[in-house]
Design an enzyme around this catalytic site. Structure first.
Site, PDB file in Angstrom:
ATOM      1  N   ASP A 119       0.852  -1.192   0.000  1.00 51.91           N
ATOM      2  CA  ASP A 119       0.000   0.000   0.000  1.00 51.91           C
ATOM      3  C   ASP A 119       0.894   1.251   0.000  1.00 51.91           C
ATOM      4  O   ASP A 119       1.815   1.350   0.815  1.00 51.91           O
ATOM      5  CB  ASP A 119      -0.904  -0.003   1.242  1.00 51.91           C
ATOM      6  CG  ASP A 119      -1.827  -1.226   1.247  1.00 51.91           C
ATOM      7  OD1 ASP A 119      -2.320  -1.596   0.167  1.00 51.91           O
ATOM      8  OD2 ASP A 119      -2.023  -1.827   2.315  1.00 51.91           O
ATOM      9  N   GLU A 195       0.286  -7.232  -9.940  1.00 48.93           N
ATOM     10  CA  GLU A 195       1.206  -7.109 -11.076  1.00 48.93           C
ATOM     11  C   GLU A 195       0.464  -7.433 -12.377  1.00 48.93           C
ATOM     12  O   GLU A 195       0.609  -6.723 -13.379  1.00 48.93           O
ATOM     13  CB  GLU A 195       2.385  -8.065 -10.866  1.00 48.93           C
ATOM     14  CG  GLU A 195       3.458  -7.983 -11.928  1.00 48.93           C
ATOM     15  CD  GLU A 195       4.688  -8.809 -11.543  1.00 48.93           C
ATOM     16  OE1 GLU A 195       4.725  -9.372 -10.427  1.00 48.93           O
ATOM     17  OE2 GLU A 195       5.615  -8.886 -12.369  1.00 48.93           O
TER      18      GLU A 195
END
Ligand code: SAM
Length: 215
Positions: A119, A195
């Site tokens: 984060d 990703e």
């Protein structure tokens, strides 16, 4: 990542103590008792739904992997993924806060820390919450072997720049830096969920490997 509350999650977690260790403090300094061998232990802090740590465990059977995730509602997705297939004997999960690593690991228990799409906490007043803040680096160093490594991937340029500076200021060596991992994708790259999501949108993936120096 916090998914919708799943009332059944806790019960499901408790039914699988062979995957999600319920008493990790008991293995501090003795993780070989869990894995039945003295292979190196690599941890991922903020493992999310577990795609990376599961892929790594299958790819590298001589490394022990521990995925660490804060939320029940997220870690159950990793648990489901793991028990759906052939459970690798070199993989465990911990449902704990990564800021409490010292409760579960002694100095030298961990050989490498993975941080994937952590984060970003973009506000300056939240900088201490970034998993590459000096406070966290100190924490990782306290559980890693001498010259232990951090491998970090992110889509967030601001967090990547911050992390480079934070690690450099801490005196770590930067052994590898990529501003576009997928331009020359290493054959052994295991993609995380984030990703896949961000690279599908055409966003570059940043990656670094850093190492603590002997003091
Ligand atoms: N690593 C996964 C990926 O790349 O797909 C998930 C990335 S998601 C943005 C960050 C994850 O880290 C979330 O699942 C969040 O709950 C977890 N997390 C954040 N802070 C954490 C902490 N202090 N300890 C454990 N997990 C944490």
């Amino acid at each position: 990542m916090r998914l919708r509350n799943k009332p059944w999650a806790l019960e499901f977690i408790n039914e699988h103590p062979d995957v999600i260790i319920s008493n990790p403090e008991e293995y501090k300094g003795n993780w070989k008792a869990v894995f039945g061998n003295e292979n190196p232990v690599h941890i991922e802090v903020g493992t999310g739904k577990g795609q990376f740590v599961l892929g790594m465990a299958k790819q590298n059977p001589h490394i022990n992997y521990i995925g660490i995730e804060l939320f029940d509602s997220v870690i159950v997705c990793a648990l489901e993924r793991i028990i759906e297939g052939e459970k690798p004997s070199n993989l465990r999960l911990l449902k704990v806060n990564g800021d409490k690593l010292q409760q579960y690991f002694a100095k030298g228990d961990v050989a490498r820390v993975y941080l994937n799409f952590s984060d970003p906490w973009p506000k300056t007043r939240h900088a201490k919450r970034r998993l590459t803040h000096e406070g966290f680096l100190k924490l990782y160093e306290s559980v890693l072997i001498d010259n232990g490594e951090i491998h970090f991937k992110t889509d967030n340029r601001g967090l990547f720049e911050y992390s480079l500076m934070s690690m450099n200021a801490y005196g770590m060596s930067l052994n590898y830096v990529s501003l576009d991992l997928h331009a020359n994708m290493p054959e052994d790259n295991i993609m995380t969920e984030y990703e896949q999501k961000f690279s599908a949108k055409g966003q570059p993936i940043y990656r670094l490997e850093s190492q603590f120096k002997t003091k």
